[in-house]
Each structure stands twice: as structure tokens, then as C-alpha cells.
Motif scaffolding. Structure first.
Motif, PDB file in Angstrom:
ATOM      1  N   ARG A 136       0.829  -1.312  -0.068  1.00  0.00           N
ATOM      2  CA  ARG A 136       0.021   0.022   0.157  1.00  0.00           C
ATOM      3  C   ARG A 136       0.946   1.480  -0.121  1.00  0.00           C
ATOM      4  O   ARG A 136       0.385   2.205  -0.773  1.00  0.00           O
ATOM      5  N   VAL A 137       1.881   1.372   0.992  1.00  0.00           N
ATOM      6  CA  VAL A 137       2.614   2.627   1.179  1.00  0.00           C
ATOM      7  C   VAL A 137       3.734   2.822   0.037  1.00  0.00           C
ATOM      8  O   VAL A 137       3.929   3.634  -0.514  1.00  0.00           O
ATOM      9  N   GLU A 138       4.392   1.595  -0.251  1.00  0.00           N
ATOM     10  CA  GLU A 138       5.520   1.733  -1.141  1.00  0.00           C
ATOM     11  C   GLU A 138       4.915   1.585  -2.805  1.00  0.00           C
ATOM     12  O   GLU A 138       5.495   2.306  -3.565  1.00  0.00           O
ATOM     13  N   LEU A 139       4.144   0.538  -3.135  1.00  0.00           N
ATOM     14  CA  LEU A 139       3.712   0.342  -4.355  1.00  0.00           C
ATOM     15  C   LEU A 139       2.515   0.991  -4.905  1.00  0.00           C
ATOM     16  O   LEU A 139       1.876   0.983  -5.852  1.00  0.00           O
ATOM     17  N   GLY A 140       1.626   1.395  -3.836  1.00  0.00           N
ATOM     18  CA  GLY A 140       0.347   1.741  -4.297  1.00  0.00           C
ATOM     19  C   GLY A 140      -0.853   0.757  -4.615  1.00  0.00           C
ATOM     20  O   GLY A 140      -1.687   0.842  -5.482  1.00  0.00           O
TER      21      GLY A 140
END
Length: 236
Positions: A136-140
Motif C-alpha cells: 500500500r505505502v510503497e507500491l500503491g
């Protein structure tokens, strides 16, 4: 940390729905313009209802299938990329958990959290579900909601078909003397609606979008009608 995550997820879901709606509007717009250009062009060459219906149906089926196939290939490629990115992230978490925790901390800090709060949040997210947190945070990416190529293909197929039905019905249902006027009027009215809708969904002013839509549709119909009239005049 629970509320911001929930709000962020809600915002992402809303954004995804808006993207689908915008894609549906644009797909319908393509169906309107391409089919209108086709049937108006044929109308320039002949007033045969059978010829108009055949050309319109052929254009509708060819266009909708092309849109569906193109969307399926495109979204399949996107999903393959998402899966590959998740597999790489999963391997990095297994091989270098501390480095991944530091990375997550840094990314959260870059979003405005203090270093201590970012570290605590990263530890809690990692303990709960490390892969989901990094996805979620790094790759979306939401690992549970990867893009579905079949959904995209069907949506494109239906959107194009709905749009294409308007000029098709407008050209074959009225009496011969009314066909061209009814079709042009219906198509331009529909293009105003799709231009306005796409602009509003994109949070933009509708004026330019509507003008572009009208100009493109009118140009397509004008060019194909002129071509059809010329071919009809020379007996091709």
C-alpha cells in the motif's frame, strides 16, 4: 493510525470508482463517434436501410470487440506487473526484514510523520501485515484488489456498445428524409453529455471538453459523409 489508513483506503476506492466511471464515459463516447461516422458515411452513399443497419452492426461489433480485447490485454499486463512487484516485495521482506522496516519508516516519515511516530507506525503495520503495508505505502497496490482484466474488458465492451447503439438506431429507425438530421442531432446531444460528464468526473471545467467533443464528432461525421457522397456519386 487506524483512522488515516481507513480514510486513505476509502479515498483510493473512491478514486478507483471514478476512474471506472470516466473510462465508461470515454468508451461510450468512442462508440458514439466511431459508429456515427460509419453510418453517416454510408448514408452519404445510399439510403438503403439494410445497408445502414449492416454497416452499423458491423461497426458496433467490431468496435466493441476491439475495445474489449485491447482493454483485456492492457489490464492483464498491468496485473502481471502488480503480481511481479508483490512477489519481489515478498522476497525482500523474507530476506531483509530489517532493511524493509527501515524503508517503510522512511516512507512514512516522508509523508509528514516524525521519525519516532513513523518508526512506531512501521513496526505496528509490519506486525499486522508486512506485505500489505509495503504494497500500500510503497507500491500503491492493494493485494486483495488487483486489477481484473475480465471486468475491464466487459466494461469496455458494454460502454462502447451502449454508445454505438445511439447513432445506429437514429439512422435506421426514422424515415429516410429524417435520418441524417435525427442522427446528427442525437449524436451531438450525446457528445455534449459525455463531454460534460468526463469533465465533471475529472474535476475540470466542462466548456472545453464539450467543445472538443462536439468538434471531433462533427468533423468525423462531416468527413465520412463527404466521402460517402463522393463514392455514391461515382457509383462505387
Amino acid at each position: 493510525m487506524t483512522e488515516p489508513a481507513h480514510g486513505e483506503a476509502h479515498g483510493e476506492r473512491l478514486g478507483a470508482r471514478l476512474n471506472w466511471l470516466r473510462a465508461a464515459v470515454l468508451g461510450a463516447n468512442d462508440g458514439i463517434v466511431s459508429t456515427a461516422g460509419l453510418v453517416v458515411g454510408v448514408a452519404g452513399a445510399t439510403d438503403s436501410r439494410a445497408a445502414l443497419l449492416t454497416a452499423g452492426l458491423a461497426g458496433l461489433l467490431a468496435g466493441s470487440m476491439s475495445m474489449a480485447a485491447g482493454e483485456y490485454v492492457s489490464v492483464s499486463t498491468q496485473r502481471d506487473s502488480e503480481r511481479a512487484a508483490l512477489a519481489l516485495e515478498r522476497r525482500e521482506l523474507r530476506e531483509s526484514p530489517e532493511a524493509e522496516l527501515d524503508e517503510l519508516t522512511r516512507m512514512l516519515a516522508d509523508r509528514g510523520l516524525s521519525r519516532d511516530v513513523a518508526r512506531e507506525a512501521a513496526e505496528q503495520l509490519t506486525e499486522r501485515d508486512a506485505l500489505r503495508a509495503h504494497a500500500r505505502v510503497e507500491l500503491g497496490i492493494d493485494p486483495d484488489q488487483l486489477t481484473n482484466p475480465w471486468h475491464a474488458a466487459w466494461a469496455s465492451f458494454l460502454a462502447f456498445t451502449v454508445g454505438a447503439l445511439l447513432p445506429l438506431l437514429a439512422i435506421v429507425l426514422p424515415p429516410a428524409d429524417w435520418r441524417l438530421g435525427v442522427t446528427v442531432g442525437s449524436v451531438l446531444s450525446a457528445l455534449i453529455l459525455t463531454g460534460w460528464s468526463s469533465a465533471r468526473l475529472g474535476a475540470a471545467g466542462p466548456g472545453r471538453a464539450v467543445a472538443r467533443n462536439l468538434a471531433g464528432g462533427a468533423l468525423a461525421m462531416g468527413v465520412t459523409y463527404a466521402a460517402g457522397t463522393l463514392l455514391g456519386a461515382v457509383g462505387v
